[in-house]
Design a protein around this motif. Structure first.
Motif, PDB file in Angstrom:
ATOM      1  N   ASP A  12       0.892  -1.212  -0.065  1.00 20.22           N
ATOM      2  CA  ASP A  12      -0.160  -0.013  -0.052  1.00 20.22           C
ATOM      3  C   ASP A  12       0.825   1.261   0.058  1.00 20.22           C
ATOM      4  O   ASP A  12       1.994   1.268   0.628  1.00 20.22           O
ATOM      5  CB  ASP A  12      -0.822   0.020   1.187  1.00 20.22           C
ATOM      6  N   SER A  14       0.356   3.948   1.310  1.00 24.20           N
ATOM      7  CA  SER A  14       0.503   4.908   2.605  1.00 24.20           C
ATOM      8  C   SER A  14       1.395   4.181   3.423  1.00 24.20           C
ATOM      9  O   SER A  14       2.094   4.871   4.513  1.00 24.20           O
ATOM     10  CB  SER A  14      -1.000   4.810   3.590  1.00 24.20           C
ATOM     11  N   LEU A  15       1.382   2.937   3.599  1.00 18.94           N
ATOM     12  CA  LEU A  15       2.408   1.979   4.388  1.00 18.94           C
ATOM     13  C   LEU A  15       3.918   2.222   3.544  1.00 18.94           C
ATOM     14  O   LEU A  15       5.003   2.264   4.412  1.00 18.94           O
ATOM     15  CB  LEU A  15       2.035   0.499   4.135  1.00 18.94           C
ATOM     16  N   ASN A  18       5.044   5.345   5.056  1.00 12.33           N
ATOM     17  CA  ASN A  18       5.495   5.175   6.582  1.00 12.33           C
ATOM     18  C   ASN A  18       7.019   4.825   6.782  1.00 12.33           C
ATOM     19  O   ASN A  18       7.411   5.074   7.727  1.00 12.33           O
ATOM     20  CB  ASN A  18       4.491   4.253   7.055  1.00 12.33           C
ATOM     21  N   LYS A  26       3.810   2.631  13.898  1.00  7.82           N
ATOM     22  CA  LYS A  26       3.281   2.807  12.639  1.00  7.82           C
ATOM     23  C   LYS A  26       1.873   1.785  12.541  1.00  7.82           C
ATOM     24  O   LYS A  26       1.792   0.782  12.906  1.00  7.82           O
ATOM     25  CB  LYS A  26       4.286   2.227  11.406  1.00  7.82           C
ATOM     26  N   THR A  28      -1.509   0.485  10.409  1.00  3.88           N
ATOM     27  CA  THR A  28      -2.002   0.300   9.098  1.00  3.88           C
ATOM     28  C   THR A  28      -2.957  -0.422   9.106  1.00  3.88           C
ATOM     29  O   THR A  28      -3.307  -1.162  10.141  1.00  3.88           O
ATOM     30  CB  THR A  28      -0.650  -0.708   8.158  1.00  3.88           C
ATOM     31  N   SER A  30      -3.838  -2.066   6.015  1.00  2.00           N
ATOM     32  CA  SER A  30      -3.552  -2.831   4.908  1.00  2.00           C
ATOM     33  C   SER A  30      -3.125  -4.269   5.189  1.00  2.00           C
ATOM     34  O   SER A  30      -1.854  -4.430   5.491  1.00  2.00           O
ATOM     35  CB  SER A  30      -2.768  -2.051   3.986  1.00  2.00           C
ATOM     36  N   SER A  33      -1.063  -6.047   2.174  1.00  2.00           N
ATOM     37  CA  SER A  33       0.212  -5.668   1.500  1.00  2.00           C
ATOM     38  C   SER A  33       1.259  -6.733   2.061  1.00  2.00           C
ATOM     39  O   SER A  33       1.187  -7.424   3.011  1.00  2.00           O
ATOM     40  CB  SER A  33       0.903  -4.309   2.306  1.00  2.00           C
ATOM     41  N   CYS A  39      11.317  -3.792   5.791  1.00  2.00           N
ATOM     42  CA  CYS A  39      10.245  -3.742   7.121  1.00  2.00           C
ATOM     43  C   CYS A  39      10.962  -4.342   8.380  1.00  2.00           C
ATOM     44  O   CYS A  39      10.287  -4.295   9.295  1.00  2.00           O
ATOM     45  CB  CYS A  39       8.975  -4.131   6.638  1.00  2.00           C
ATOM     46  N   LEU A  44       4.737  -2.664  13.912  1.00  2.00           N
ATOM     47  CA  LEU A  44       3.522  -2.135  13.171  1.00  2.00           C
ATOM     48  C   LEU A  44       2.390  -2.690  14.011  1.00  2.00           C
ATOM     49  O   LEU A  44       2.257  -3.559  14.789  1.00  2.00           O
ATOM     50  CB  LEU A  44       3.355  -2.884  11.876  1.00  2.00           C
ATOM     51  N   ILE A  46      -1.379  -3.546  13.334  1.00  2.00           N
ATOM     52  CA  ILE A  46      -2.110  -3.955  12.146  1.00  2.00           C
ATOM     53  C   ILE A  46      -3.721  -4.462  12.623  1.00  2.00           C
ATOM     54  O   ILE A  46      -3.830  -4.889  13.655  1.00  2.00           O
ATOM     55  CB  ILE A  46      -1.324  -5.324  11.600  1.00  2.00           C
TER      56      ILE A  46
END
Length: 80
Positions: A12, A14-15, A18, A26, A28, A30, A33, A39, A44, A46
């Motif tokens: 994604d 937006s990710l 980030n 962070k 998300t 999504s 993804s 990463c 994250l 989620i």
């Protein structure tokens, strides 16, 4: 069914933005993804459909989807 070889793994937008920012947490939504090697080591949050679940990305997770590591159903065991 996996994604076609000629297509790149989906992530994604937006990710992806980030990763360049120096945020502590962070978030998300999504789950679809793909986890990139960039990463690894990130923390994250989620979305699992109801709550945000915190996960730290490990090297074994690279190539999988974010949603694979966040269960959407609550497992209830029967009490005896």
């Amino acid at each position: 069914m996996s994604r076609s070889n000629w297509k790149t793994p989906f992530i994604d937008k937006s990710l992806l933005t980030n990763f360049s920012k120096k945020k502590k947490k962070k978030i998300t939504w999504s789950r679809r993804s793909t986890i990139y090697p960039v990463c690894v080591g990130l923390k994250l949050s989620i979305h699992n459909g109801k709550n945000m679940v915190n996960r730290k990305i490990k090297p074994e997770m690279v190539g999988h989807k974010l949603g694979e590591f966040v269960p959407t159903r609550k497992y209830i065991t029967e009490k005896k």
